[in-house]
Structure formats: structure tokens, C-alpha cells
Design an enzyme around this catalytic site. Structure first.
Site, PDB file in Angstrom:
ATOM      1  N   ASP A   1       0.860  -1.172   0.000  1.00  0.00           N
ATOM      2  CA  ASP A   1       0.000   0.000   0.000  1.00  0.00           C
ATOM      3  C   ASP A   1       0.903   1.230   0.000  1.00  0.00           C
ATOM      4  OD1 ASP A   1      -2.957   1.031   1.915  1.00  0.00           O
ATOM      5  OD2 ASP A   1      -2.289   1.433  -0.128  1.00  0.00           O
TER       6      ASP A   1
ATOM      7  N   ASP B   1      -7.979  -8.150   0.187  1.00  0.00           N
ATOM      8  CA  ASP B   1      -7.092  -8.262   1.359  1.00  0.00           C
ATOM      9  C   ASP B   1      -7.937  -7.973   2.581  1.00  0.00           C
ATOM     10  OD1 ASP B   1      -6.833  -5.043   1.169  1.00  0.00           O
ATOM     11  OD2 ASP B   1      -6.198  -5.791   3.154  1.00  0.00           O
TER      12      ASP B   1
HETATM   13  N1  LIG Z   1      -4.377   3.259  -0.049  1.00  0.00           N
HETATM   14  C1  LIG Z   1      -5.579   2.855   0.442  1.00  0.00           C
HETATM   15  N2  LIG Z   1      -5.616   1.799   1.291  1.00  0.00           N
HETATM   16  C2  LIG Z   1      -6.827   1.398   1.781  1.00  0.00           C
HETATM   17  C3  LIG Z   1      -6.874   0.312   2.701  1.00  0.00           C
HETATM   18  C4  LIG Z   1      -5.618  -0.413   3.159  1.00  0.00           C
HETATM   19  C5  LIG Z   1      -5.417  -1.721   2.412  1.00  0.00           C
HETATM   20  C6  LIG Z   1      -4.069  -2.344   2.763  1.00  0.00           C
HETATM   21  C7  LIG Z   1      -3.143  -2.561   1.741  1.00  0.00           C
HETATM   22  C8  LIG Z   1      -1.894  -3.116   2.051  1.00  0.00           C
HETATM   23  C9  LIG Z   1      -1.569  -3.456   3.374  1.00  0.00           C
HETATM   24  C10 LIG Z   1      -2.509  -3.250   4.382  1.00  0.00           C
HETATM   25  C11 LIG Z   1      -3.759  -2.691   4.085  1.00  0.00           C
HETATM   26  C12 LIG Z   1      -8.130  -0.072   3.206  1.00  0.00           C
HETATM   27  N3  LIG Z   1      -8.437  -1.041   4.103  1.00  0.00           N
HETATM   28  C13 LIG Z   1      -9.796  -0.977   4.276  1.00  0.00           C
HETATM   29  N4  LIG Z   1     -10.349  -0.019   3.479  1.00  0.00           N
HETATM   30  C14 LIG Z   1      -9.306   0.584   2.812  1.00  0.00           C
HETATM   31  C15 LIG Z   1      -9.286   1.649   1.888  1.00  0.00           C
HETATM   32  C16 LIG Z   1      -8.037   2.066   1.389  1.00  0.00           C
HETATM   33  C17 LIG Z   1      -7.925   3.175   0.480  1.00  0.00           C
HETATM   34  O1  LIG Z   1      -8.932   3.815   0.094  1.00  0.00           O
HETATM   35  N5  LIG Z   1      -6.698   3.516   0.034  1.00  0.00           N
END
Ligand SMILES: Nc1nc2c(CCc3ccccc3)c3nc[nH]c3cc2c(=O)[nH]1
Length: 373
Positions: free
Chosen positions: A93, A267
């Protein structure tokens, strides 16, 4: 030249897709569940076990790894695959979501986000360019754009501002990422619970011709019906021949209903986090091993499972481990839960291949919704 990043749709059943992503470090069978390995470890698991339950790819996290042990240090040690001994694909992420949910004193501007570490209070700045640089230092295979995820509910103009900022950051991430054949940078669709903003975000990102697309801004506490409605609106606007990743989702029921709407990658921290809290997922429902009624139960969690943690230990023993807060309790239940999630994905992929997905959906997760058994 390194093998390029390719995605092929092998079969469809309604809007559900069975596909495969091919990358230099291996292939990813979709629909795929990606275990969360935030700090370079899938908590309470050996990487061989993670592979053994059938995971093709794991997640890493820019925010956590840049704070500790540091992105440059991981690069000096050969990159995240070498560091954590996971030679298969890794998706990271971008860090923005974690900054907004974990860090202190954060300030968000056009340039990026400045914040203080939740670990030691040190000050950091994360721009789209720095996020892509860090993901490159980690040698991440699939890198996410830096975005701003709006917490719901929110004012329409706030959702619009964040969605438009995320589009400008997507352009900057695309430029910073450049042309790396064996790797991919995914855009992230924002737009909260507003159909028009979701469509605008998905259209603008599609025009950037990225290698894959995430649907962000969901799994932030909104009702499942709202999440599914946003998928009904967003997926048809995204390119059919590119992978779609729904971030942070979810329960088996969420996954089934999202696959049915065209999502390919998932995930969620649930299987690993629940395992550390004494909760086991089985085909016939969830089992809370903290509950005293398991104290004398000689039965395994699921004798039909091919996971040793599900088949080889009595509930009484697991109850004992959980109550005694023994490390082995978290290890065995995490192993069981990740195995359950990968079996779920395997059943989903098979059902799409045989055109029985929409019928089998309910059957695949019939036990899921049942409470403690
Ligand atoms: N960049 C980003 N990440 C989100 C995650 C984390 C996923 C993640 C990726 C890699 C490692 C850990 C978590 C979200 N988790 C729940 N809802 C989420 C929304 C977003 C989002 O809108 N943008």
C-alpha cells in the site's frame, strides 16, 4: 527484458471473472485473497506456511516499513522479498491510508502529507513521489498510488476534494513510477458513497491506462449494501482486461458478493487478527475457542480440512492454548484461518470455471454466517 506484467481473464460467470496475473516472481490466480503482511511478516506464520495454504501474493505496508526498519535499510539488505524470505509477488500500500488512521499531527496538502510517527514521534513527509520511491526501495511488485481515503459519512464537497486530489496524485505516481515492465502501479478509485464521483474517478483513472485498479474508500465502516452499490457503479467503468482490487475486504460473504460484481483481488486483516484473538473460521461457522464449552471437546476444528491446524488438534487443546495465551494458540488459529480463506478462494475460482458460481455462492459460505458452533 523482464517478463512483463500480464492479466488474462480465463473464464467468466455473470460478472464474476476467473483470471491469472503473470509477473516475474510468479503468477497470481484470481479471484485472489492476499494475506496482510504489514511489517514484513504475516503475523504468527512462517512464510513457508503462508505459501503452503495457497497464497500467491502477500501485502506489505509502506507506512510501517518506512518507520521501522526504514525503506533504505530494507533496500540495503536486498529488498523486502530477501528480507522476509518471501520470493513470490508482494503488493504494497502507498501509506496514505495508514498515515490518516495511525499517525499523529498529520497535515495534508497538495504536495503530500506530513506526519509524526506513531512509534517515536519523528516527523516525516510523504509525497506521491516519495511513496513510489519507498515502494521501489522495498522492491514491491505491485505498487499502489498515494491517495486520500475519505472516512464515511462525509460532506459531498469533502469527498469530491479528496477524490480530485487523489486523481492528481495518481498522475504524479504514474510519472514517478515510469516504465517498469515486470512491475505494476495501480490507481485507486475514490468518491465515497457518491455514484457520480465514483464514475468520474474510475473514468479518469481508466484514461491513464494503468496496469490495474483498486477500489478504495470502502470497508471503512459503511453498510455492506453501500459497498456493493459502489461496486455495481464502479466495476463497469473500469477496463475489463485489467485486475480490480477491492481494498480491505472482507468477510467470506463480502468476498462472494464482490466477486459476483467483478472484483478480482482482496485483502483483509480478519483471518490473521481473529486467529490471534482465539477465533477460528470453519466451513460450518465460526468457533470462539475462548469459550469454556470447548474445554473438554476432543474433536478437531474440521477433520475434513487439509490444514494440520484444523485436523490435528482438539478444540480442548486449542481452548487451553488460547486461555493460557500461549503463542502456539495464535499460530495454529492463524494457520487454520488463512487456510480457510484460501480454500474459499479456490472454491470460488473452481465455481467460476464450471459456470456454477452464482448457484454455488451460498453453498460455499453456508457455514460462514452461522455464529459460534
Ligand atoms: N491506499 C488505500 N488503502 C486502503 C486500505 C488499506 C489496504 C491495505 C493494503 C496493504 C496493506 C494493508 C492494508 C483499506 N483497508 C480498508 N479499506 C481501505 C481503503 C483504502 C484506500 O482507500 N486507500
Amino acid at each position: 527484458m523482464a517478463k512483463p506484467f500480464t492479466f488474462k481473464v480465463l473464464a467468466t460467470d455473470g460478472k464474476a471473472r476467473r483470471g491469472v496475473i503473470d509477473m516475474p516472481r510468479g503468477e497470481i490466480r484470481t479471484p485472489a485473497f492476499m494475506p496482510v503482511g504489514t511489517g514484513g511478516t504475516v503475523k504468527a506464520m512462517y512464510m513457508d506456511q503462508v505459501r503452503g495454504v495457497g497464497a500467491d501474493i502477500i501485502l506489505g505496508n509502506t507506512y510501517h516499513l518506512m518507520l521501522r526498519p526504514g525503506a533504505e535499510r530494507v533496500a540495503r539488505l536486498g529488498g523486502l522479498h530477501e528480507f522476509a524470505r518471501w520470493p513470490h509477488p508482494i503488493l504494497t500500500d502507498s501509506g496514505g491510508f495508514q498515515v490518516m488512521s495511525l499517525s499523529k499531527l498529520r497535515k495534508l496538502t497538495e504536495k503530500g502529507v506530513t506526519f509524526r510517527s506513531h512509534i517515536d514521534g519523528a516527523a516525516y513527509e510523504m509525497s506521491p513521489e516519495r511513496s513510489i520511491e519507498i515502494q521501489g526501495l522495498l522492491d514491491s511488485d505491485i505498487q499502489m498510488q498515494l491517495d486520500e481515503c475519505t472516512a464515511l459519512p462525509a460532506e459531498l464537497k469533502e469527498i469530491e476534494r479528496a477524490m480530485e486530489l487523489s486523481l492528481r496524485w495518481a498522475e504524479r505516481c504514474k510519472t514517478a513510477f515510469g516504465d517498469q515492465p515486470g512491475k505494476a502501479m495501480f490507481g485507486i478509485v475514490q468518491g465515497g458513497d457518491n455514484a457520480a464521483l465514483r464514475i468520474r474517478s474510475a473514468q479518469a483513472l481508466s484514461a491513464m491506462e494503468l496496469k490495474g485498479y483498486a477500489v478504495g474508500g470502502l470497508a471503512v465502516g459503511e453498510p455492506q449494501a453501500v459497498m456493493l452499490e459502489m461496486l455495481d457503479i464502479t466495476c463497469p467503468v473500469l477496463p475489463h482486461n485489467k485486475p480490480r482490487y477491492l481494498m480491505g475486504v472482507g468477510t467470506p460473504d463480502d468476498i462472494l458478493k464482490s466477486v459476483a460484481r467483478g472484483i478480482d483481488m482482496f485483502d483483509c486483516v480478519m483471518p490473521t487478527r481473529a486467529g490471534r484473538h482465539g477465533l477460528a473460521y470453519t466451513r460450518r461457522g465460526k468457533v470462539n475457542l475462548r469459550n469454556a464449552r470447548h474445554a473438554d471437546d476432543p474433536r478437531p476444528l474440521d477433520e475434513e480440512s487439509d490444514c494440520p491446524a484444523a485436523r490435528g488438534y482438539s478444540r480442548a487443546y486449542l481452548h487451553h492454548l488460547v486461555r493460557s495465551q500461549e503463542a502456539l494458540g495464535a499460530m495454529l488459529l492463524t494457520w487454520n484461518n488463512l487456510s480457510y480463506y484460501q480454500k474459499l478462494m479456490q472454491d470460488i475460482r473452481a465455481a467460476i470455471e464450471t459456470g456454477s458460481f452464482d448457484v454455488r455462492g451460498a453453498e460455499i459460505t453456508e457455514g460462514w454466517a452461522r455464529g459460534d458452533i
